[in-house]
Design a protein around this motif. Sequence first.
Motif, PDB file in Angstrom:
ATOM      1  N   UNK A 189      -0.357  16.915 -11.831  1.00 49.69           N
ATOM      2  CA  UNK A 189      -0.665  18.287 -11.385  1.00 49.69           C
ATOM      3  C   UNK A 189       0.162  19.304 -12.171  1.00 49.69           C
ATOM      4  N   UNK A 246       0.828  -1.213   0.000  1.00 53.25           N
ATOM      5  CA  UNK A 246       0.000   0.000   0.000  1.00 53.25           C
ATOM      6  C   UNK A 246       0.863   1.264   0.000  1.00 53.25           C
ATOM      7  N   UNK A 247       1.898   1.165   0.896  1.00 51.96           N
ATOM      8  CA  UNK A 247       2.737   2.358   1.005  1.00 51.96           C
ATOM      9  C   UNK A 247       3.513   2.628  -0.290  1.00 51.96           C
ATOM     10  N   UNK A 248       3.924   1.555  -0.911  1.00 49.14           N
ATOM     11  CA  UNK A 248       4.589   1.747  -2.208  1.00 49.14           C
ATOM     12  C   UNK A 248       3.587   2.338  -3.202  1.00 49.14           C
ATOM     13  N   UNK A 249       2.342   1.895  -3.117  1.00 48.95           N
ATOM     14  CA  UNK A 249       1.278   2.467  -3.990  1.00 48.95           C
ATOM     15  C   UNK A 249       1.097   3.953  -3.759  1.00 48.95           C
ATOM     16  N   UNK A 250       1.177   4.368  -2.479  1.00 51.22           N
ATOM     17  CA  UNK A 250       1.073   5.814  -2.201  1.00 51.22           C
ATOM     18  C   UNK A 250       2.228   6.589  -2.823  1.00 51.22           C
ATOM     19  N   UNK A 251       3.439   5.951  -2.673  1.00 51.80           N
ATOM     20  CA  UNK A 251       4.590   6.644  -3.263  1.00 51.80           C
ATOM     21  C   UNK A 251       4.406   6.785  -4.769  1.00 51.80           C
ATOM     22  N   UNK A 252       3.967   5.685  -5.388  1.00 49.40           N
ATOM     23  CA  UNK A 252       3.794   5.711  -6.836  1.00 49.40           C
ATOM     24  C   UNK A 252       2.678   6.706  -7.227  1.00 49.40           C
ATOM     25  N   UNK A 253       1.616   6.677  -6.429  1.00 49.37           N
ATOM     26  CA  UNK A 253       0.481   7.589  -6.713  1.00 49.37           C
ATOM     27  C   UNK A 253       0.872   9.036  -6.543  1.00 49.37           C
ATOM     28  N   UNK A 254       1.631   9.273  -5.448  1.00 52.12           N
ATOM     29  CA  UNK A 254       2.019  10.675  -5.201  1.00 52.12           C
ATOM     30  C   UNK A 254       2.914  11.181  -6.325  1.00 52.12           C
ATOM     31  N   UNK A 255       3.841  10.316  -6.741  1.00 56.26           N
ATOM     32  CA  UNK A 255       4.748  10.744  -7.809  1.00 56.26           C
ATOM     33  C   UNK A 255       3.979  10.972  -9.106  1.00 56.26           C
ATOM     34  N   UNK A 256       3.030  10.076  -9.376  1.00 58.55           N
ATOM     35  CA  UNK A 256       2.268  10.248 -10.629  1.00 58.55           C
ATOM     36  C   UNK A 256       1.367  11.489 -10.555  1.00 58.55           C
ATOM     37  N   UNK A 257       0.732  11.672  -9.404  1.00 58.54           N
ATOM     38  CA  UNK A 257      -0.143  12.838  -9.256  1.00 58.54           C
ATOM     39  C   UNK A 257       0.631  14.156  -9.353  1.00 58.54           C
ATOM     40  N   UNK A 258       1.851  14.104  -8.795  1.00 57.42           N
ATOM     41  CA  UNK A 258       2.661  15.342  -8.872  1.00 57.42           C
ATOM     42  C   UNK A 258       2.927  15.690 -10.325  1.00 57.42           C
ATOM     43  N   UNK A 259       3.210  14.658 -11.064  1.00 63.79           N
ATOM     44  CA  UNK A 259       3.459  14.922 -12.480  1.00 63.79           C
ATOM     45  C   UNK A 259       2.175  15.401 -13.172  1.00 63.79           C
TER      46      UNK A 259
END
Lengths: 130, 914
Positions: free
Chosen positions: B37, B22-35
Amino acid sequence: MTAKWSAAASAAEVSPAMRYKEIAGLARKATVDLQAWERSRMAELESATVAAREEIEAATEREQRAMSQAQRWWRMALDNVARLSWVNVGPEPEPIDSARASQLSRYTEDVRSGYQELTQAVLDLGWRAR
Amino acid sequence: MIGKKARQQRGRVLAALDELRTRIGFVMGAARNARADAEFELATLELERAIVTEGCDRARCDPSLAPRPGDPVSTAVWQRLDQVRVAFGQEWADGPARLRSLVAASAPGAAGQPPGRWLGRVGTNKGLTAPGLWRIGACTVGTADDAEEFDVAVPLLDESHLSITSAPGTRHAVDALVESLLMRVLSTFEPGAVRVHLWDIGQLTAVLPNFYALSRTSAVTVHDPTRLADLLDEFSGHIRRIHADALQGGHPSLRAMREAKGTRIEPWRIAVLYGNGEELEPEQRRDLKRIASGALDAGISLIVVDVPTVLGGSVETIRLRDEHTAVCSMTGGDLVVDLDPPLPGAQVSAASGAIARALVAKQGGPRGFTDLVPAELGRERSTDELRTPVGFDEGDPVEVVIGDATPHALIGGPSGSGKTNFLYALLGGLAARYSPDELALYLLDFKEGVSFAGLAPGRKDESWLPHARLIGVNVNTDREFGLALLRFLADELRRRSAAAKEHEVTTLAELREADPNGTWPRIVAVIDEFQYLFAGRDTVTALATSLLEDIARRGRSQGIHLILASQDVAGIEAFWGKPAVFEQCTLRIAMPKARRVLTETNRAAVTAPRWHAVVNHDSGVAHGNRVAHIPDASSPGVFARLQRSLWERYASGHGSPRLFDGAVAPVLSDSVAYAELAKGGQPRALVGQAIAVSDIAFGVELPRAPGRNLAVLGAAQRPAMSILDSAARSLARQFHEGEVEFVACCLVDSCAPAVARLTDQLQREGHKAELLPCDELGERLAAVQAAMSEDGARRIVLLYGVDAALPTLERKEPGKQSGLDVLRAVLKQGPSHGVHVFGWWRSVARLKDTLGFGGTEDIGALAALDVQGSDLGPFCAGQVVHWSPRPGRALFFDRTTHSSPEVMIPYAVAEEES
């Protein structure tokens, strides 16, 4: 003579024409102010766009880095549980939509602590449990 | 089988693995969302940049940039921009509503309402104030969803000029705009309050053809395209005149004067000048700029179409974009004005006709003399000035002011141009406004007509003009009468100056205030054809010139005003190089075709139509021109009606004027001097009437002193008889019966009957009167000589045609005195003993013969008839005498009372009297 008359005229009260122009001037002022803002905004947008492009590059790079790092973490985790026959590793991690971009560092820290928790849990296994 | 503990340990591993995923998913999600955004941000920035580059208003209409609902980038950007727009437009938010209410308040009625509500109706606004705004169209602001419309209106009368610029092919739209604007103005005010002048460089007559009906009245004037200079001159003059009038009254503008006085003084004027987009000629450009800068304060507004000249003063601009829209300086260049649709042509024509008819009805057709007369007679006071309308300009009265600024008037115009009619209009207007206590008239006409005779009591009409103190008619040969009037005025000037000094004041107004019980009317002396006064190079001209200059200079402050009328003032030699008199005549009246009354460059009189006059209070400079129609004031009965009213009102308190008629010989028995003769005092023989303002007579004082004899010289029988007749009859009136003896001898046969009538008359009055036969003259003279030293009785020896007796008298008998010697002795010694010879010699030489070497001192008084002045020197104390025979006139000189000989009018002879 004309100057004297003009001076007298200027002393007169504000005429309807002057009031009209004053009010109509507000429309013009709004338009002019907006146009001025548009002009200054254009300059701002120039630099903001450049910054935004750079930000995209940086974000893309961060994303790639985060992805590869995430894969590494996951592979390391899989290594840790590879000899445990009873472990069904399940699906690969997927990006979570609700993740906040601004929390990436914290999320990364969370992964590190999560991996340590996994490592510790594996180390804590007794021989029966293995 | 594993135990519970092992299960727990395995559970922690699985949980930790899930948590890690899950935590890796958050990292991946945050990185993708940052891009993502960052990509969104870039998209919004790029869209916003495109929009602001285009301009928000225009971008909103651009399909590629316009808001796209459902598109988050578009939505986000437009939301943000709308917020910005709202923030900037906060102050303007209620602007359209405020403008609507402002126009509704400032452009009431025809000025702002739709034409259906006013077109065709005649305005009722009296013209004290003008609407501040005049509608020309409307403007729409805001987006399609929240569009708001407001009226677009321009200032005009008293406020601003208009400069309209057409676009190609929009001339008829410009015409419609101008026509609509003018129709709004003309329909707002009562007829006559606005005058429109149309000038089109490209058209002769068909400028705004729907106004044709009005162009036949004063409301609309179409000017010749080649005569812009004349129109500009007219406006320049008008502006100067208004400025002068307003400033004199302490008002900064016509509007201020109108507000202060509470009445519309002058109509507004709107000049519409259609150019062709090219600059005017430099001179016209300068004039136009000058006019524009001063016009608004004088009530003139300019509407210039396609005239690129930059006008002075306040100017609003309308620039047509196409047939229907324009950009106006009132709303600014960003807002497009939708011009009002053209007014229906037929309705405009009908409305013009209605206004024209109303104007004609209001003006009441041509004005007459009665329109010059106020409703109530004699209500004005002349303390500060005299003011009266004398004519009308398009129905509006044109005034003449005689006062501080314009103390004296000069009236010019050729024969038949209406000078006398103008004078009657002027006198009528003044007499109707001021009572005889406020205005005194002295009227003199050097023409051979009897212009002013009707103002004195006559046979047909017993009334007289109560303001008239003196009326002189038929004085064309009696220049001395003009001189007498000037002397009288000079004396009156001194009298008023002395009174002013006594009250320690300087002007008539102050004197009247300081001496409220005194009678100090303003004096107006009218001298028609005054150039006759200066016709000769003699003492009359010299004296008249200096007196006229003196009165012209000083009369203003003492309320003595001259009105000089002439056919051509430039021909008066006496004033060459002495412009002072004319310079004081700041009021100039030029009748049609008058020359030199106005300044050289002022040609208004040349174009003035018949029955009109150019009234100019500015010394004839063009800007002072007012062309007025002068109503008929001189036709039979016209002035008489007013005179009768004035006579009935004032005659009881004011005597009839003294009438001096040069064509009528005065009658001795009617004269004041004769009536005042009384028995007893120093005897005085009246010989003729003096040419003077008052009714006075010339007389020969008869003290018992040497030289008190009278010689009448010349062959003219009738006046000679008259003089001797008057002398005898007036003397007889001063003696009781028996106190005086008349001894008459007539040596001219044709005179004998008249002499006989005289002696009969004297005898009837109780006096001793003897008519001697010719042959007894010498003997009788000897008896008189003998008696005079003994009895000292008064004897008057009347000798008719002494020259005829000389041959007889000269005859000398030895040892005796000749008759001539006796006559000489009587002439020499008789007066001291009360014996006076009144003789008529038909030539000067014969008188000299009679006197011999005894000198001329024995003839103390003489009346010269048809003899030359150069012959009279010895009898006039050696003076150079200017005299040539004049019918019905004599030159009288009494060396005891006169410094120089004076002209007198012999009385009518007895038979004429009867």
